[in-house]
Design a protein around this motif. Structure first.
Motif, mmCIF file in Angstrom:
data_model
loop_
_atom_site.group_PDB
_atom_site.id
_atom_site.type_symbol
_atom_site.label_atom_id
_atom_site.label_comp_id
_atom_site.label_asym_id
_atom_site.label_seq_id
_atom_site.Cartn_x
_atom_site.Cartn_y
_atom_site.Cartn_z
ATOM 1 N N UNK A 133 0.847 6.902 -13.065
ATOM 2 C CA UNK A 133 1.794 5.793 -12.927
ATOM 3 C C UNK A 133 1.762 4.901 -14.167
ATOM 4 N N UNK A 134 0.581 4.683 -14.710
ATOM 5 C CA UNK A 134 0.458 3.859 -15.910
ATOM 6 C C UNK A 134 1.213 4.473 -17.086
ATOM 7 N N UNK A 140 15.630 4.009 -6.419
ATOM 8 C CA UNK A 140 16.900 3.331 -6.688
ATOM 9 C C UNK A 140 16.761 1.814 -6.541
ATOM 10 N N UNK A 141 15.892 1.395 -5.631
ATOM 11 C CA UNK A 141 15.727 -0.027 -5.369
ATOM 12 C C UNK A 141 14.733 -0.688 -6.328
ATOM 13 N N UNK A 142 13.653 -0.003 -6.649
ATOM 14 C CA UNK A 142 12.552 -0.655 -7.359
ATOM 15 C C UNK A 142 12.203 -0.039 -8.706
ATOM 16 N N UNK A 143 12.795 1.107 -9.059
ATOM 17 C CA UNK A 143 12.524 1.718 -10.345
ATOM 18 C C UNK A 143 11.388 2.721 -10.290
ATOM 19 N N UNK A 144 11.287 3.518 -11.325
ATOM 20 C CA UNK A 144 10.352 4.643 -11.312
ATOM 21 C C UNK A 144 8.897 4.189 -11.395
ATOM 22 N N UNK A 145 8.626 3.087 -12.109
ATOM 23 C CA UNK A 145 7.232 2.653 -12.240
ATOM 24 C C UNK A 145 6.644 2.230 -10.892
ATOM 25 N N UNK A 146 7.359 1.371 -10.171
ATOM 26 C CA UNK A 146 6.861 0.921 -8.871
ATOM 27 C C UNK A 146 6.788 2.070 -7.882
ATOM 28 N N UNK A 147 7.675 3.028 -8.029
ATOM 29 C CA UNK A 147 7.639 4.196 -7.140
ATOM 30 C C UNK A 147 6.355 4.986 -7.328
ATOM 31 N N UNK A 148 5.976 5.215 -8.578
ATOM 32 C CA UNK A 148 4.746 5.957 -8.846
ATOM 33 C C UNK A 148 3.508 5.178 -8.400
ATOM 34 N N UNK A 180 3.465 3.206 -5.870
ATOM 35 C CA UNK A 180 3.452 3.342 -4.416
ATOM 36 C C UNK A 180 2.713 4.600 -3.982
ATOM 37 N N UNK A 181 2.871 5.683 -4.742
ATOM 38 C CA UNK A 181 2.127 6.896 -4.453
ATOM 39 C C UNK A 181 0.632 6.693 -4.598
ATOM 40 N N UNK A 182 0.232 5.888 -5.577
ATOM 41 C CA UNK A 182 -1.187 5.592 -5.759
ATOM 42 C C UNK A 182 -1.763 4.876 -4.548
ATOM 43 N N UNK A 183 -0.992 3.969 -3.969
ATOM 44 C CA UNK A 183 -1.457 3.251 -2.774
ATOM 45 C C UNK A 183 -1.727 4.215 -1.627
ATOM 46 N N UNK A 184 -0.880 5.222 -1.485
ATOM 47 C CA UNK A 184 -1.101 6.224 -0.438
ATOM 48 C C UNK A 184 -2.372 7.026 -0.703
ATOM 49 N N UNK A 185 -2.681 7.277 -1.964
ATOM 50 C CA UNK A 185 -3.934 7.971 -2.289
ATOM 51 C C UNK A 185 -5.147 7.117 -1.930
#
Length: 467
Positions: free
Chosen positions: A115-116, A188-196, A198-203
């Motif tokens: 994500x970084x 679409x709502x928050x952009x690709x950085x915040x999306x990635x 978000x995946x880290x939070x699930x990990x």
């Protein structure tokens, strides 16, 4: 056997074991859903692009080429191929707690670095950083599935084993399915950085599940009075034990490798393929259809697992899913069959393979060497997937995919997938032939020694199920 007799405890362990890889599998396929964003141009002028039916005339993204995009999957697979063998051996030697903590932590670290890297778009640092992230993520996620299977196999061996392993894989794929349904809208709502991120939070949620599973597993083993015996068995595990793995195990591992090299590389590029070949599909709809490969296991895995636990015939099931997979790629290559039909078909075969192939491994090897056996099989699988991702990337080309990739390139890709699945048929036939010989040999032994019980750790295809 007080603890083991309590079904709720076994299924409590299974529940948290299922959650181990939910977030990491969500992260794994995020690039597939965001393929256009990963390969879109990386300059600021794209913010002037117009929107039509959830698609942009000009997609602002990270600027990767198709070859670079497929390399994200290839490095994950290659890392898995190297790490899981060592990881399996270490899990057998040092125990489940070691594997749970280390490998769940690696998924968190890898997804964070990935994500970084997206924050460095437009620079020469972006791709190396994201590749390092995928490398660490692959080292953790592939190894985490081994310890997950090892925990489930201990608590369910000889009873509902196929069901337990099917459920762990179904929860993993639930993460993949939700990724295909949620990620596009979130981006679409928050952009690709915040999306990635978000995946880290699930990990991180997966890491918390690892803590719980570790405590439940250790407490349960102590209550059963097996902690001492397990430690003694672990001390005896040696790298040389690999030479004692039976022929049927190696044939099964090859079958797994060829099957998955025809599935995962296809899913990675399926969204783009659907948009390029078929008219009327926007990015979101194409993502939903591509994700249908993982939808079927959510509804069918439990039922198929129970069925296989009841009737056996694992070798027949392996052969069946091998034979029924090649027609899908033939239809995609040479016809305009609706893509949803093809992805649902692949999903059913994927479910049948997961229920018959992977649960067979614990039946072939000793519990003490299960981690090593799962690691080798996973390594072979990832070697095949890694090679396939590189080959698919070369077939599709190295130029940026702002325009459609020519259909003849997609056709060549489908033919390559078809070849892989035909090889899967060949190894599954060999597996069944060797198994039948094993059955006949055991029959002779029973006839010559009628008063002797022949112990069979029979692997994929228990003799009593095939007679």
């Amino acid at each position: 056997l007080a603890v083991l007799s309590l079904a709720y405890y076994r299924f409590l362990v299974l529940f948290f074991a299922c959650l181990l890889t939910f977030g990491s599998y969500f992260c794994f396929d995020m690039p597939s859903v965001l393929q256009d964003q990963f390969q879109g141009v990386s300059n600021i002028t794209c913010y002037n692009g117009t929107f039509t039916n959830h698609s942009r005339d000009c997609i602002e993204g990270l600027g990767m080429s198709p070859q670079e995009f497929n390399f994200l999957y290839a490095i994950y697979a290659w890392t898995n191929a190297v790490v899981v063998i060592v990881a399996g051996f270490l899990i057998d030697k040092l125990g489940n707690r070691f594997g749970l903590f280390l490998f769940s932590l690696l998924t968190v670290l890898g997804s964070s670095i990935f994500a970084l890297g997206s924050h460095f778009k437009g620079t020469s640092y972006m791709l190396p950083i994201m590749l390092i992230g995928r490398l660490l993520f692959g080292a953790g996620n592939g190894s985490l599935t081994i310890v997950q299977a090892r925990v489930a196999a201990f608590w369910f061996k000889g009873k509902e084993l196929a069901l337990a392993l099917c459920l762990t894989r179904s929860f993993s794929r639930l993460g993949s399915v939700l990724n295909f349904f949620i990620t596009e809208e979130f981006e679409c709502q928050y952009g690709i950085q915040w999306t990635l991120w978000g995946g880290t939070i699930l990990c991180i949620l997966g890491f918390l599940s690892a803590v719980i599973v570790s405590e439940l597993d250790i407490a349960g083993v102590k209550q059963l009075g097996l902690d001492g015996a397990i430690k003694e068995e672990s001390k005896k595990v040696r790298a040389q034990d690999i030479q004692h793995l039976p022929l049927r195990y190696w044939l099964l591992a090859l079958t797994i490798m060829f099957f998955y090299t025809g599935i995962h590389p296809f899913v990675a590029d399926a969204s783009k393929f659907i948009q390029d070949k078929y008219d009327g599909y926007d990015r979101r709809t194409a993502g939903y259809i591509a994700g249908a490969v993982y939808d079927s296991p959510l509804f069918l895995s439990a039922a198929i697992g129970i069925l296989i636990d009841y009737i056996g015939m694992r070798g027949v099931m392996v052969f069946l899913c091998s034979v029924l997979t090649p027609p899908v790629f033939a239809l995609l290559a040479f016809t305009y069959v609706p893509p949803l039909v093809a992805t649902l078909w692949l999903g059913v075969m994927y479910c049948l393979a997961a229920a018959s192939m992977w649960p067979s491994i614990p039946l072939l090897v000793r519990q003490a060497t299960l981690g090593m056996a799962m690691g080798i099989a996973t390594s072979m699988q990832m070697i095949g997937i890694g090679l396939s991702n590189l080959i698919v990337g070369a077939i599709l080309g190295s130029k940026s995919s702002e325009a459609k990739i020519p259909l003849w390139r997609w056709q060549e890709m489908m033919i390559y997938m078809l070849v892989n699945t035909i090889a899967c048929i060949a190894t599954s036939v060999a597996l069944n032939v060797v198994d039948r010989k094993k059955v006949r040999t055991n029959k002779v032994r029973r006839n010559t020694k009628p008063n002797t019980q022949v112990e069979s750790r029979s692997g994929a295809l228990p003799d009593t199920e095939n007679e």
